[in-house]
Design an enzyme around this catalytic site. Sequence first.
Site, PDB file in Angstrom:
ATOM      1  CB  CYS A   1      74.717 -69.207  22.759  1.00  0.00           C
ATOM      2  SG  CYS A   1      75.551 -68.277  21.490  1.00  0.00           S
TER       3      CYS A   1
ATOM      4  NE  ARG B   1      74.288 -69.956  28.821  1.00  0.00           N
ATOM      5  CZ  ARG B   1      75.191 -70.832  29.248  1.00  0.00           C
ATOM      6  NH1 ARG B   1      75.149 -71.264  30.477  1.00  0.00           N
ATOM      7  NH2 ARG B   1      76.120 -71.278  28.431  1.00  0.00           N
TER       8      ARG B   1
ATOM      9  CD1 TRP C   1      77.250 -62.352  24.767  1.00  0.00           C
ATOM     10  CD2 TRP C   1      78.951 -63.368  23.727  1.00  0.00           C
ATOM     11  NE1 TRP C   1      78.408 -61.672  25.079  1.00  0.00           N
ATOM     12  CE2 TRP C   1      79.468 -62.273  24.453  1.00  0.00           C
ATOM     13  CE3 TRP C   1      79.836 -64.157  22.989  1.00  0.00           C
ATOM     14  CZ2 TRP C   1      80.815 -61.943  24.470  1.00  0.00           C
ATOM     15  CZ3 TRP C   1      81.186 -63.835  23.007  1.00  0.00           C
ATOM     16  CH2 TRP C   1      81.657 -62.734  23.741  1.00  0.00           C
TER      17      TRP C   1
ATOM     18  CG  ASN D   1      76.768 -72.237  24.132  1.00  0.00           C
ATOM     19  OD1 ASN D   1      77.531 -71.345  23.784  1.00  0.00           O
ATOM     20  ND2 ASN D   1      76.739 -72.711  25.370  1.00  0.00           N
ATOM     21  N   GLY D   2      78.542 -72.249  21.053  1.00  0.00           N
ATOM     22  CA  GLY D   2      79.949 -72.636  20.870  1.00  0.00           C
ATOM     23  C   GLY D   2      80.492 -72.011  19.601  1.00  0.00           C
TER      24      GLY D   2
ATOM     25  CD  GLU E   1      85.740 -58.670  42.147  1.00  0.00           C
ATOM     26  OE1 GLU E   1      86.486 -58.918  41.188  1.00  0.00           O
ATOM     27  OE2 GLU E   1      84.537 -58.992  42.159  1.00  0.00           O
TER      28      GLU E   1
ATOM     29  CE  LYS F   1      81.962 -57.528  40.128  1.00  0.00           C
ATOM     30  NZ  LYS F   1      82.807 -58.671  40.338  1.00  0.00           N
TER      31      LYS F   1
ATOM     32  CD  GLU G   1      81.540 -57.356  36.075  1.00  0.00           C
ATOM     33  OE1 GLU G   1      81.492 -58.165  35.146  1.00  0.00           O
ATOM     34  OE2 GLU G   1      81.820 -57.688  37.238  1.00  0.00           O
TER      35      GLU G   1
ATOM     36  CG  HIS H   1     105.860 -46.293  40.026  1.00  0.00           C
ATOM     37  ND1 HIS H   1     107.194 -45.978  39.985  1.00  0.00           N
ATOM     38  CD2 HIS H   1     105.607 -46.732  41.281  1.00  0.00           C
ATOM     39  CE1 HIS H   1     107.739 -46.239  41.164  1.00  0.00           C
ATOM     40  NE2 HIS H   1     106.798 -46.694  41.967  1.00  0.00           N
TER      41      HIS H   1
ATOM     42  CE  LYS I   1      77.459 -65.529  37.197  1.00  0.00           C
ATOM     43  NZ  LYS I   1      78.163 -64.548  38.043  1.00  0.00           N
TER      44      LYS I   1
END
Length: 615
Positions: A2, A27, A75, A101-102, A488, A492, A495, A511, A610
Amino acid sequence: MCGIVGYLGHREAFDVIVKGLQRLEYRGYDSAGLMLFDGDQVTVSKTKGKVFDLKERAENANAIHGNLGIGHTRWATHGVPNDVNSHPHLSNSKRLALVHNGIIENYQSLKTTLEQRGYTFSSDTDTEVLVNLIEEIQQKEQVKLAKAVRLALNQVVGAYAIVVFDIEQPDRLVTARMGSPLAIGVGEKEYFIASDASPFIAYTSNAIYLEDGEMAVIARDQEVEVRKIKSNKEVDPFIVELELSLEEIEKGGYDHFMLKEIYEQPKAIQDTFRGRLLSDQGLIKMAGVEQHLNTFIEAKRIIIAACGTSWHAGLVGEYIFETYLRIPVEVEYASEFRYRDPVIGPGDVLIAISQSGETADTLAAIKLAKSKGAFVFGICNVVGSSIARETHAGAYTHAGPEIGVASTKAFTTQITLLTLIALKLSQAKESLSHSEIKHLTKALEAVPAKVQEVLELDAHIKAIAEAYFRAENSLYLGRGYNFPVALEGALKLKEISYIHAEGYPAAEMKHGPIALIDEQMPVFVIATRKGHYEKVVSNIQEIKSRKAKIIAIVTKGDQEVAALADHCIEIPEIEESLTPILTTIPLQLLAYYIAIMRGCNVDQPRNLAKSVTVE
Ligand code: M6R
């Protein structure tokens, strides 16, 4: 996560709040809302969707006037994203409005108590519980807003940054924080409140960052009053001058923040070592490390704790530290470390890595390590962030604001900084000779120009993206220093393009993951000449035999892999430990272009935030 914005002053709050919320879009969010007070009436507009939709809704309802307001991007945590669950939430009597926010962890028990006292709830959120708790205290104790907020927060367990408005004291806003970021912008006869400084940097560069456990009252024509939530003790507000510029947080001609940030990497890397790297003398200057040299070099072991991309940078750090320093290193997901009763204590060093400096799990790992007597060092990008303040010492990456949700320049600058730290410590420990250090400092100094060379392959990389953007699965392989780059690269792609991507150490392919390979599968392999080259070539042969498409990142002039791969991307020759900085760039660009070709929103991918300020 948020985002919150508040305004009190002489401007139309609507404009400040809408622009502010747009600045916080990075965010990650799924709904938005705002409340305005025009001196007489309160109007509230809320909607599932984007800030743009909110703006339209408020304009259509002519709910756009007032010099005081609060706004929010949500969010979802408690309750699905919809209009009702969006903030601001009003108290039962409609006297109070609150954005948050939280997460209020004990909201269920508070809600039950309030329900027994006759309160009703229209949303599924924990926030609606908090606003009614404040109202209940106001009525029961006959106290003003600030006191009621303080008493309520003393009953709350969890994390919050809040802003509250009370129509009976319409000249003020009350704000508070515990575990979620909050900044107050101090202008000329006007105040701003926001989750970070970006919503108000266009109006003022003076800011107050509240500490955890503090609250503030901002009132017209009055100084900001800051108090401790627990003790009610008054605290002198400390005003800092922000170095952030408007230009840094705008797209500057690029279509997306992510692309801008990919292209900023040569400069960002240079900024990371500026003033720290004295390559002619083979010297590294880092005050934060210098002051604790013995703690580092006498450490029994180093633990690196981080999440996501920062965790991948930590893995590269493990290879660098163990090679140069010969100190055992473990890399931990902060979220696992904090809950598994880890064996850590005096004599151990924990390095926490975080771009935002606000990641809840990393912050909790730091607190745990500190409580057990370990020395904690922070690597952050955001100056003044919670992690930067919570650690014993640290160093900033100085990469500049990273706004695209997909981390790019944060990764390469974190590796740069880890290299600097390792070299500094190797000097003190004499685990490397002076000439080795001098050679490595020279190599590091040459990195920005080499990154620039890789960026110039943009058109070639875009053409490769064109061939694979319809894929639904993909595999990323690398070994040694480039195993974390494979992870990484996969992160990328998944996401921002929503293509399923797996990153693996190349040898592990046999394996299990090899079963996934068929003619449809693009396999991205990092096959630079240094470090296990022959072994990776064998892995490429194995992939080729199964007819997958091979996209290889190779050292300039490579013939052997070129003969096997469907596509090659050539990077300049570089010291092995620094290859991740170069090999990651084509993978960032590939992910970017593939996502664009699939019509995805690269800067705000679905469901992502974010900075992850809740666990
Ligand atoms: O701000 P932090 O570096 O602590 O963030 C950690 C992760 O949330 C972050 O790296 C995330 O994985 C990114 N979206 C990756 O691109």
